[in-house]
Scaffold this motif. Structure first.
Motif, PDB file in Angstrom:
ATOM      1  N   THR A   6      39.730  30.669  35.843  1.00 43.79           N
ATOM      2  CA  THR A   6      38.343  31.125  35.707  1.00 43.79           C
ATOM      3  C   THR A   6      38.016  31.426  34.244  1.00 43.79           C
ATOM      4  O   THR A   6      36.969  31.024  33.731  1.00 43.79           O
ATOM      5  CB  THR A   6      38.099  32.377  36.572  1.00 43.79           C
ATOM      6  OG1 THR A   6      38.399  32.063  37.933  1.00 43.79           O
ATOM      7  CG2 THR A   6      36.681  32.861  36.453  1.00 43.79           C
ATOM      8  N   GLU A   7      38.916  32.114  33.557  1.00 41.07           N
ATOM      9  CA  GLU A   7      38.707  32.417  32.137  1.00 41.07           C
ATOM     10  C   GLU A   7      38.603  31.142  31.312  1.00 41.07           C
ATOM     11  O   GLU A   7      37.745  31.023  30.428  1.00 41.07           O
ATOM     12  CB  GLU A   7      39.856  33.277  31.604  1.00 41.07           C
ATOM     13  CG  GLU A   7      39.793  34.726  32.023  1.00 41.07           C
ATOM     14  CD  GLU A   7      40.958  35.528  31.454  1.00 41.07           C
ATOM     15  OE1 GLU A   7      41.380  35.225  30.314  1.00 41.07           O
ATOM     16  OE2 GLU A   7      41.438  36.436  32.148  1.00 41.07           O
ATOM     17  N   GLU A  52      35.275  29.455  31.929  1.00 45.41           N
ATOM     18  CA  GLU A  52      34.196  30.173  31.256  1.00 45.41           C
ATOM     19  C   GLU A  52      34.208  29.892  29.750  1.00 45.41           C
ATOM     20  O   GLU A  52      33.148  29.703  29.146  1.00 45.41           O
ATOM     21  CB  GLU A  52      34.313  31.676  31.532  1.00 45.41           C
ATOM     22  CG  GLU A  52      33.931  32.041  32.960  1.00 45.41           C
ATOM     23  CD  GLU A  52      34.204  33.507  33.299  1.00 45.41           C
ATOM     24  OE1 GLU A  52      34.807  34.223  32.466  1.00 45.41           O
ATOM     25  OE2 GLU A  52      33.811  33.916  34.395  1.00 45.41           O
TER      26      GLU A  52
END
Length: 79
Positions: free
Chosen positions: A11-12, A15
């Motif tokens: 997810t990081e 992003e």
């Protein structure tokens, strides 16, 4: 099931990739604007050059006969 820590890492990363993509889009837009501005400047300079050449040709036509030919055949100086 997938490890929550692994999902958080993914997810990081996604992003960060999205932020980088947005930055690149903004940079690209600025570059496109610069290209358009430079193209407009180039076109303006070409137009001015053509007008200057036309004025020089008109002045050469006003010279006495034979004088214009001598000048046209003279080597061009580069500055």
């Amino acid at each position: 099931m997938a490890d929550p820590k692994h999902i958080d890492q993914i997810t990081e990363r996604v992003e960060r990739l999205l932020l980088r993509h947005e930055e690149l889009q903004r940079t690209n837009s600025l570059l496109v604007e610069q290209v358009h501005a430079l193209q407009a400047e180039r076109d303006s300079l070409k137009s001015r050059l053509m007008a200057a050449r036309a004025r020089i040709d008109a002045l050469l036509e006003r010279l006495p006969p034979g004088m214009g030919d001598a000048i046209k055949g003279a080597p061009k100086e580069r500055t």
